[in-house]
Design a protein around this motif. Structure first.
Motif, PDB file in Angstrom:
ATOM      1  N   GLY A  69       0.838  -1.124  -0.011  1.00  0.00           N
ATOM      2  CA  GLY A  69      -0.058   0.151   0.145  1.00  0.00           C
ATOM      3  C   GLY A  69       0.962   1.431  -0.206  1.00  0.00           C
ATOM      4  N   THR A  70       0.459   2.376  -0.665  1.00  0.00           N
ATOM      5  CA  THR A  70       1.182   3.702  -0.572  1.00  0.00           C
ATOM      6  C   THR A  70       0.156   4.541  -0.121  1.00  0.00           C
ATOM      7  N   ASP A  71       0.695   5.705   0.651  1.00  0.00           N
ATOM      8  CA  ASP A  71       0.117   6.873   1.157  1.00  0.00           C
ATOM      9  C   ASP A  71       0.489   7.902   0.079  1.00  0.00           C
ATOM     10  N   TRP A  72      -0.546   8.338  -0.927  1.00  0.00           N
ATOM     11  CA  TRP A  72      -0.148   9.360  -1.702  1.00  0.00           C
ATOM     12  C   TRP A  72      -0.951  10.526  -1.248  1.00  0.00           C
ATOM     13  N   ILE A  73      -0.021  11.342  -0.180  1.00  0.00           N
ATOM     14  CA  ILE A  73      -0.816  12.416   0.543  1.00  0.00           C
ATOM     15  C   ILE A  73      -0.935  13.449  -0.289  1.00  0.00           C
ATOM     16  N   LEU A 131      -1.463   1.339   7.547  1.00  0.00           N
ATOM     17  CA  LEU A 131      -1.883   2.325   6.299  1.00  0.00           C
ATOM     18  C   LEU A 131      -3.496   2.792   6.843  1.00  0.00           C
ATOM     19  N   PRO A 155       1.425   3.912  11.047  1.00  0.00           N
ATOM     20  CA  PRO A 155       2.710   4.394  11.023  1.00  0.00           C
ATOM     21  C   PRO A 155       3.254   4.660   9.601  1.00  0.00           C
ATOM     22  N   LEU A 156       2.740   3.850   8.536  1.00  0.00           N
ATOM     23  CA  LEU A 156       3.439   3.893   7.271  1.00  0.00           C
ATOM     24  C   LEU A 156       2.611   5.045   6.210  1.00  0.00           C
ATOM     25  N   ARG A 157       1.759   5.978   7.181  1.00  0.00           N
ATOM     26  CA  ARG A 157       1.208   7.127   6.492  1.00  0.00           C
ATOM     27  C   ARG A 157       2.240   8.183   6.419  1.00  0.00           C
ATOM     28  N   LYS A 158       2.147   9.098   5.669  1.00  0.00           N
ATOM     29  CA  LYS A 158       3.270   9.973   5.371  1.00  0.00           C
ATOM     30  C   LYS A 158       3.321  11.085   6.426  1.00  0.00           C
ATOM     31  N   TYR A 160       2.816  10.472   9.469  1.00  0.00           N
ATOM     32  CA  TYR A 160       3.489   9.885  10.932  1.00  0.00           C
ATOM     33  C   TYR A 160       4.903  10.095  10.827  1.00  0.00           C
TER      34      TYR A 160
END
Lengths: 165, 372
Positions: A69-73, A131, A155-158, A160
């Motif tokens: 998963g990727t957080d595209w903030i 995520l 924690p893997l959100r950008k 954080y």
């Protein structure tokens, strides 16, 4: 990028027909890249189960490799990607199909795919805790790697920030 | 809800027991067991005791700084976890690795595979009460570690395979010694087979126990020795050849039984193939440079890759996203132990309590790797 400008890349002989088949069956999906051994398609959370079943049953990708998963903030989106490979269909062992879906960052909710690939169960649990993605229909979304009493944003959100940074 | 309404005579038979995390065999890992007498009715793995956030750490460091901390989760197979990382960064940067560097990568990855499998077989001996195997395996493993030390400069974590090639060349005069070790080890493996794999006690403890069918292995996404012991001949070194592997002649061993014995024996067969690869690599290694000059902070173009390789325990994969800055935007490490963890509840269901150790350890499960 520079290499592409000098000479046209060789046409991926094995992955291009797969991409065409998916696009023909599901016109709403987008093909992000087609490489010699890799193929990425993006669809929407309400369509993903149909596309996943098509990829498994018609194209023969039966073996889950990883879920990421990727957080595209900047775009306010969270992307969930299933990487699936094939171990039983000859000629396709080298190919990995990446099936992606995006949902809103504030309340990301996507359907679980453990009925399609049962091996995705723990991968989805990890994506949930890291995520904050809620996999609707998942039987057990307890924390797996994080402590039970984790009291912070995933924690893997950008946004954080690790302690000490 | 009152206490009386929860009382259930059937459920009263079930005892909830925690195996680990301080159990010497389970490692930094716990398995929650629900037992009915001597039989397991449900098992649930509980990892996370050694989770250190490698993926988040990767986002704070540049592509070269990431090398030493990434090998920490799998110190037994440190080249196995760095290999796909190097492949991923090389693919993003479009690096053309010199042939000698490719060969050295393969040599170290195969030595690490042997070192890791020897540990696996040795601890397997302890799990079934076979003390000879642990002493033999731990002792013989050191001859391979000695060769790895001559090449990589350390005994456990080498940080040897890096983006752009390998860190340094191997010393002169190592080939002869390595070939001698290969010859000796091939004979030695026949002795392992006699004393351990064909031992009636070991056969009794493992044959027909914890059977994973081919369908379930594929369905649940098994990888590595677990998948190959269940009759699926899938090895990324053959199926998606990377680095110098197309140059070598080797087989992919696979067994059909899918039981605890097959999962151990397939590791022995894999070591035989690894010795074959190491011997060919030392004999045919080309001369030339071993790495590209990338500098301490290489520029990695924006892009997204998914690279994978066959580590000792199975498919090791990296999903790497670069946004053009010196640090990765996202780095997902797909480790084989995590992929195989779902086999633990699946296979433990219905087994005898005495069979828990072989069923658990035959997954070649390494808790530190699964936690990252």
């Amino acid at each position: 990028m520079q290499a592409q400008a000098q000479a046209p890349p060789p046409q991926p002989a094995k992955t291009k027909p797969l991409a065409d088949a998916i696009l023909q069956k599901f016109p709403g999906t987008t093909v992000d890249y087609v490489r010699e051994k890799r193929l990425k398609v993006t669809t929407t959370p309400d369509k993903i189960k149909e596309v996943a079943l098509f990829i498994r049953d018609e194209l023969g990708f039966d073996h889950i490799s990883c879920v990421s998963g990727t957080d595209w903030i900047a775009k306010n989106e969270i992307e969930v990607i299933y990487f699936v490979g094939s171990v039983s269909k000859p000629g396709q062992e080298a190919i990995i199909v990446a099936l992606a879906e995006r949902s809103k960052r504030d309340n990301p909710s996507v359907p679980t795919l453990i009925e399609v690939w049962p091996g995705a169960e723990y991968h989805e649990r990890e994506t949930h805790e890291m995520l904050g993605v809620v996999f609707s229909g998942h039987p057990n979304l307890k924390n797996l790697l994080l402590p039970e009493d984790w009291n912070d944003i995933p924690p893997l959100r950008k946004d954080y920030i690790s302690p000490g940074r | 809800m009152t206490v009386e309404s929860e009382y259930n005579p059937d459920a009263d038979r079930i005892m909830n027991v925690a195996l680990g995390p301080q159990h010497p065999g389970a490692g930094h890992f716990r398995i929650q067991l629900w037992l009915d007498g001597d039989f397991v009715v449900k098992a649930e793995p509980d990892p996370g005791y050694v989770h250190r956030g490698e993926e988040k750490m990767g986002e704070y460091r540049n592509y070269i700084q990431n090398v030493p901390h990434l090998e920490r989760p799998v110190i037994l197979d440190s080249c196995g976890i760095l290999f796909p990382y190097a492949l991923a960064v090389d693919e993003l940067m479009n690096n053309k690795i010199p042939p000698r560097g490719q060969y050295l990568r393969v040599i170290m990855a195969e030595i690490n595979r042997i070192v890791s499998h020897m540990y696996f077989i040795g601890i397997y001996g302890i799990f079934v009460g076979h003390t000879t195997m642990i002493t033999w395996a731990m002792g013989d493993r050191d001859f391979w570690i000695d060769i790895a030390e001559r090449i990589g400069g350390a005994r456990v974590t080498f940080a040897y395979i890096i983006p752009g090639g390998v860190r340094n060349d191997m010393p002169e005069g190592l080939t002869e010694r390595a070939l001698k070790t290969c010859d000796w080890f091939e004979k030695r493996m026949n002795e392992y087979e006699k004393i351990f794999f064909k031992n009636p006690l070991f056969l009794e403890r493992t044959e027909g126990i914890g059977v994973l069918t081919k369908e379930n292995a594929i369905r649940l996404g098994a990888t590595g020795t677990v998948l190959r012991a269940s009759g699926v001949k899938h090895d990324i070194r053959k199926d998606e050849p990377y680095s110098a592997y197309p140059d070598f002649d080797f087989d992919v061993p696979s067994l059909t039984a899918g039981d605890c014995w097959a999962r151990a024996y397939v590791a022995l067969q894999e070591m035989r193939e690894s010795v074959k690869i190491i011997r060919q690599a030392f004999k045919e290694i080309p001369s030339g440079p071993v790495r590209l000059k990338l500098g301490p902070q290489p520029r990695v173009p924006a892009g997204e890759v998914y690279a994978r390789s066959e580590a000792a325990r199975g498919e090791m994969s990296y999903h790497l996203i670069s946004d053009g800055t010196p640090r990765p935007y996202r780095m997902k490490i797909g480790v084989p132990s995590f992929k195989n963890m779902i086999m633990i509840p699946h296979l433990l269901k219905g087994v005898h309590v005495g069979d828990i150790p072989p069923v658990y350890w035959s997954q070649n499960f390494w808790p530190v790797e699964s936690d990252r």
